[in-house]
Design a protein around this motif. Structure first.
Motif, PDB file in Angstrom:
ATOM      1  N   UNK A   1       0.781  -0.979   0.276  1.00 44.57           N
ATOM      2  CA  UNK A   1      -0.009   0.030  -0.244  1.00 44.57           C
ATOM      3  C   UNK A   1       0.926   1.069  -0.230  1.00 44.57           C
TER       4      UNK A   1
ATOM      5  N   UNK B   1      -5.263   2.624  12.584  1.00 44.55           N
ATOM      6  CA  UNK B   1      -5.414   1.372  12.733  1.00 44.55           C
ATOM      7  C   UNK B   1      -5.166   0.401  13.528  1.00 44.55           C
TER       8      UNK B   1
ATOM      9  N   UNK C   1     -15.291   1.756   8.931  1.00 42.50           N
ATOM     10  CA  UNK C   1     -14.618   2.781   7.970  1.00 42.50           C
ATOM     11  C   UNK C   1     -13.511   2.032   7.553  1.00 42.50           C
ATOM     12  N   UNK C   2     -13.954   0.297   7.863  1.00 38.04           N
ATOM     13  CA  UNK C   2     -12.951  -0.522   6.739  1.00 38.04           C
ATOM     14  C   UNK C   2     -14.703  -1.903   5.760  1.00 38.04           C
TER      15      UNK C   2
ATOM     16  N   UNK D   1      -3.512  -4.110  -4.146  1.00 37.97           N
ATOM     17  CA  UNK D   1      -2.699  -3.073  -3.832  1.00 37.97           C
ATOM     18  C   UNK D   1      -3.723  -1.575  -3.170  1.00 37.97           C
ATOM     19  N   UNK D   2      -4.805  -1.748  -2.990  1.00 36.87           N
ATOM     20  CA  UNK D   2      -5.253  -0.779  -3.279  1.00 36.87           C
ATOM     21  C   UNK D   2      -5.883  -0.225  -1.279  1.00 36.87           C
ATOM     22  N   UNK D   3      -5.453   0.740  -1.082  1.00 37.90           N
ATOM     23  CA  UNK D   3      -6.308   1.294  -0.389  1.00 37.90           C
ATOM     24  C   UNK D   3      -6.770   1.161   0.683  1.00 37.90           C
ATOM     25  N   UNK D   4      -6.441   0.143   2.220  1.00 35.03           N
ATOM     26  CA  UNK D   4      -7.484  -0.691   2.988  1.00 35.03           C
ATOM     27  C   UNK D   4      -8.787   0.213   3.360  1.00 35.03           C
ATOM     28  N   UNK D   5      -7.800   1.584   3.917  1.00 35.04           N
ATOM     29  CA  UNK D   5      -9.059   2.320   5.096  1.00 35.04           C
ATOM     30  C   UNK D   5      -9.678   3.090   3.909  1.00 35.04           C
ATOM     31  N   UNK D   6      -9.621   3.552   2.559  1.00 35.35           N
ATOM     32  CA  UNK D   6      -9.885   4.404   1.710  1.00 35.35           C
ATOM     33  C   UNK D   6     -11.385   3.341   0.905  1.00 35.35           C
TER      34      UNK D   6
ATOM     35  N   UNK E   1     -15.871  -1.447   0.361  1.00 35.38           N
ATOM     36  CA  UNK E   1     -14.630  -0.849   1.199  1.00 35.38           C
ATOM     37  C   UNK E   1     -13.776  -2.113  -0.306  1.00 35.38           C
TER      38      UNK E   1
ATOM     39  N   UNK F   1     -12.307  -4.570   1.450  1.00 33.30           N
ATOM     40  CA  UNK F   1     -12.270  -5.547   1.217  1.00 33.30           C
ATOM     41  C   UNK F   1     -13.725  -6.338   1.227  1.00 33.30           C
ATOM     42  N   UNK F   2     -14.537  -5.789   0.697  1.00 32.12           N
ATOM     43  CA  UNK F   2     -15.426  -6.383   0.344  1.00 32.12           C
ATOM     44  C   UNK F   2     -15.550  -7.273  -1.216  1.00 32.12           C
TER      45      UNK F   2
END
Ligand SMILES: Nc1ncnc2c1ncn2[C@@H]1O[C@H](COP(=O)(O)OP(=O)(O)O)[C@@H](O)[C@H]1O
Ligand SMILES: [Mg+2]
Lengths: 227, 252
Positions: A125, A150, A224-225, B101-106, B147, B149-150
Motif C-alpha cells: 500500500x 488503526x 470505515x473499512x 494494493x488498494x488502500x484498505x482504509x479508503x 471498501x 475488503x468487500x
C-alpha cells in the motif's frame, strides 16, 4: 452503621476532590508522551536520530518509573544549574516533576507500540502511494498515518490504561492525587482497606471510561473499512 | 510518433547478484509491450526500476520527455537526485500490481480520487465526477462506497485499474495483473486491459497469459537472466521466427 456511612461519604468526597489532579496528570502525560513518541518514531527514520531515540527508549523503558520520579523531583533539586536556573519554578513543583517523568517513561513504551504498527503497514500500500507520485508528506498523511492509527490503537489503549494507573506513583513525591489523598486519610483514620477500596474504585471508573471510549473509536474505524 | 519510454542500459544487483544486466527498451505512444520470461528473470525488477520503486545501479530512463533524476553517492550507490522530480516522473506513470494494493482504509471512490486530488491538485468535485465515469468503464458501477475488503480479487483489480487511469497516465505498468486471481476472474481483467489497448493506452505488461500477449501486444519482449533475449512483433515471436530460447520458454 450511620457512622460508617458518614465516614465513607466524607472519605469518598475527599477522594473525588483529588480526582482533577489525577486526571490532569494523566491527560498531560498522555499528550506529552504521545507527542514525544511520535518524535521518537520519526527520529528513528533518520541516521542521526536513530541511536538517540534508541538510547532514550532503552533508558526509560529499562528503569523503574518510581526511580525516575525520585530522580526528577529529589535528584534534580541538588543540581546547581537547575536549582538556580530559570526552570526551577517548574522543577520544584511535584506535579510537574511527575508529569516530566511520566512523559519520558511512557513515551518509550508508546514509541515501541507505534514502531510495531509502522512495521505492520502492508508495504504494497505504501508502494502504491509512491508509484502514483505522492510526496513523502502526502504518503504519511494519506496512507501511513491512517494505517498506523488503526494498527496501533489496541496496544496504544493498553498503554494509556497503564499510564492512568501509573499516575498513582506521583503520590510518592508528595503529589496529592487520588492515591496521595487516600494515604493522608488513612494516616488520620487508620481504616486502610475501606479508603484504598474507594480510591481503587475511582481508578477503575477512569480506566473503564477510557476502555469504553477506545472501543468506540475502534468500532468507528473498523466501520470505515467495511468490516 | 511520440516516444513515451526510453530506457537505456538498466542494470540492477541485489547483494552482489546481478538481476538486470543492461536492458534497453523503448515504447511509442499507443504501444502495448508484453514482457514475458521465466520466474526470477528480472521482469518485476525492470518494471519497478522504471518508476524508481527500485533504484537501478546504472542506466538512463526517460518517460514522456522527463528524465529520471538518478545519480550516485560517493560510494557509487544509486540515489535520487531530486525528490520533486522523482514524484513528477512517477505522476506520469501508473502501476497495477499483482496484489492490487488498494488502500484498505479508503473507500473505492477515495482510492480512485486520491492521486488526482492529492498529487495532481484536481478539484475534488471534478475528480469524483471522473471517478464515477471510470468505475462505470471498469464495470464497477455502484461500488463507489464499498471498501476494498468487500470486493473479490477481480473487482479489486478492476478498481486498481480505475485508480491507475484516474490520472490519465502517459505510461501504464502492469506486473502480472491476473496472477493472483481465481481462474474464472482472469477474463474480466484481461477484457478490460484489451479495451485499454484498443483505445491507445501505452502499456508495459508483465504477464503469463500467452494468448492475451499474442492478441493484444504490439511488441513481445522475452527477458531471460536479466537481459532481453529476444523481442519482436507477436506474429514473429509466436511464429516461425522465434528464437530457440523463447520457443523453449513457451514449450515449458
Ligand atoms: N528487493 C529484493 N532484494 C533481493 N533480491 C531481490 C529483490 N527483488 C527481487 N530480487 C531477486 O531478483 C531476482 C529477479 O526477481 P524479479 O524481478 O521479481 O523476477 P520476475 O518478476 O521475473 O519473476 C529474483 O531472484 C529475486 O529473488
Ligand atoms: Mg515478478
Amino acid at each position: 452503621m450511620n457512622e460508617e456511612i458518614a465516614f465513607l461519604t466524607v472519605t469518598g468526597l475527599a477522594i473525588v476532590r483529588a480526582l482533577p489532579v489525577t486526571v490532569v496528570l494523566a491527560l498531560t502525560s498522555a499528550l506529552g508522551a504521545s507527542a514525544v513518541a511520535v518524535a521518537l518514531v520519526a527520529a528513528q527514520a533518520t541516521r542521526v536520530g536513530r541511536p538517540l531515540a534508541q538510547v532514550w527508549i532503552f533508558v526509560f523503558r529499562g528503569t523503574p518509573l518510581l526511580l525516575q520520579m525520585f530522580m526528577v523531583y529529589y535528584g534534580l533539586a541538588a543540581v546547581g544549574p537547575i536549582r538556580h536556573g530559570l526552570l526551577w519554578p517548574l522543577f520544584r513543583d511535584p506535579l510537574f516533576c511527575a508529569f516530566a517523568a511520566m512523559t519520558c517513561c511512557c513515551s518509550a513504551y508508546i514509541a515501541e507500540v507505534l514502531r510495531a504498527a509502522w512495521q505492520a503497514i502492508p508495504p504494497g500500500q505504501v508502494e502504491a502511494a509512491q508509484a502514483c507520485g505522492m510526496s513523502r508528506w502526502t504518503r504519511v498523511r494519506r496512507v501511513i498515518a491512517p494505517q498506523m492509527l488503526r494498527l496501533a490503537l489496541p496496544a496504544y489503549g493498553n498503554e494509556l490504561v497503564m499510564l492512568i494507573k501509573s499516575t498513582s506513583l506521583a503520590s510518592t513525591i508528595t503529589v496529592l492525587d487520588v492515591t496521595g489523598v487516600a494515604q493522608t486519610l488513612i494516616a488520620h483514620s487508620y481504616r486502610t482497606l475501606e479508603v484504598f477500596c474507594l480510591a481503587a474504585a475511582v481508578y477503575l471508573g477512569l480506566t473503564a471510561g477510557l476502555t469504553a471510549l477506545l472501543r468506540r473509536i475502534e468500532r468507528n474505524l473498523e466501520r470505515g473499512t467495511g468490516r | 510518433m511520440t516516444e513515451v519510454l526510453r530506457a537505456r542500459g538498466i542494470t540492477k544487483s541485489f547483494g552482489g547478484r546481478a538481476v538486470l544486466r543492461g536492458i534497453d527498451l523503448d515504447a511509442q505512444a499507443g504501444d502495448v509491450v508484453s514482457i514475458l520470461g521465466g520466474s526470477g528473470s528480472g521482469k518485476s525488477t525492470f518494471l519497478r526500476c522504471l518508476n524508481l520503486l527500485e533504484l537501478p545501479d546504472a542506466g538512463r530512463i526517460e518517460i514522456a520527455g522527463t528524465t529520471a533524476p538518478l545519480d550516485h553517492d560517493r560510494k557509487g550507490r544509486p540515489r535520487i537526485a531530486d525528490p520533486r522530480a522523482l514524484n513528477a516522473l512517477r505522476a506520469k506513470t501508473a502501476m497495477v500490481f499483482q496484489n492490487f494494493n488498494l488502500w484498505s482504509h479508503m473507500s473505492v471512490l477515495d482510492n480512485v480520487i486520491a492521486a488526482p486530488v492529492h498529487v495532481h491538485g484536481q478539484p475534488r468535485g471534478e475528480a469524483i465526477e471522473r471517478a464515477h465515469g471510470l468505475l462505470d468503464k471498469v464495470g464497477m458501477t455502484g461500488f463507489a462506497q464499498h471498501w476494498p475488503r468487500q470486493l473479490s480479487g477481480g473487482q479489486q483489480q478492476r478498481v486498481a485499474i480505475a485508480r491507475a487511469l484516474a490520472t490519465d497516465p502517459d505510461l501504464m505498468l502492469f506486473d502480472e495483473p491476473t496472477s493472483a486471481l481465481d481462474p474464472e476472474r482472469v477474463r474480466e481483467v484481461l477484457d478490460l486491459m484489451r479495451a485499454l489497448a484498443a483505445e491507445g493506452r501505452t502499456m508495459l505488461i508483465v504477464t503469463h497469459e500467452m494468448a492475451f500477449a499474442r492478441d493484444v501486444s504490439s511488441r513481445v519482449v522475452h527477458v531471460r537472466d536479466g537481459v532481453i533475449e529476444s523481442m519482436g512483433p507477436p506474429d514473429a515471436m509466436f511464429g516461425a521466427g522465434a528464437s530457440p530460447a523463447f520457443r523453449a520458454f513457451l514449450a515449458h
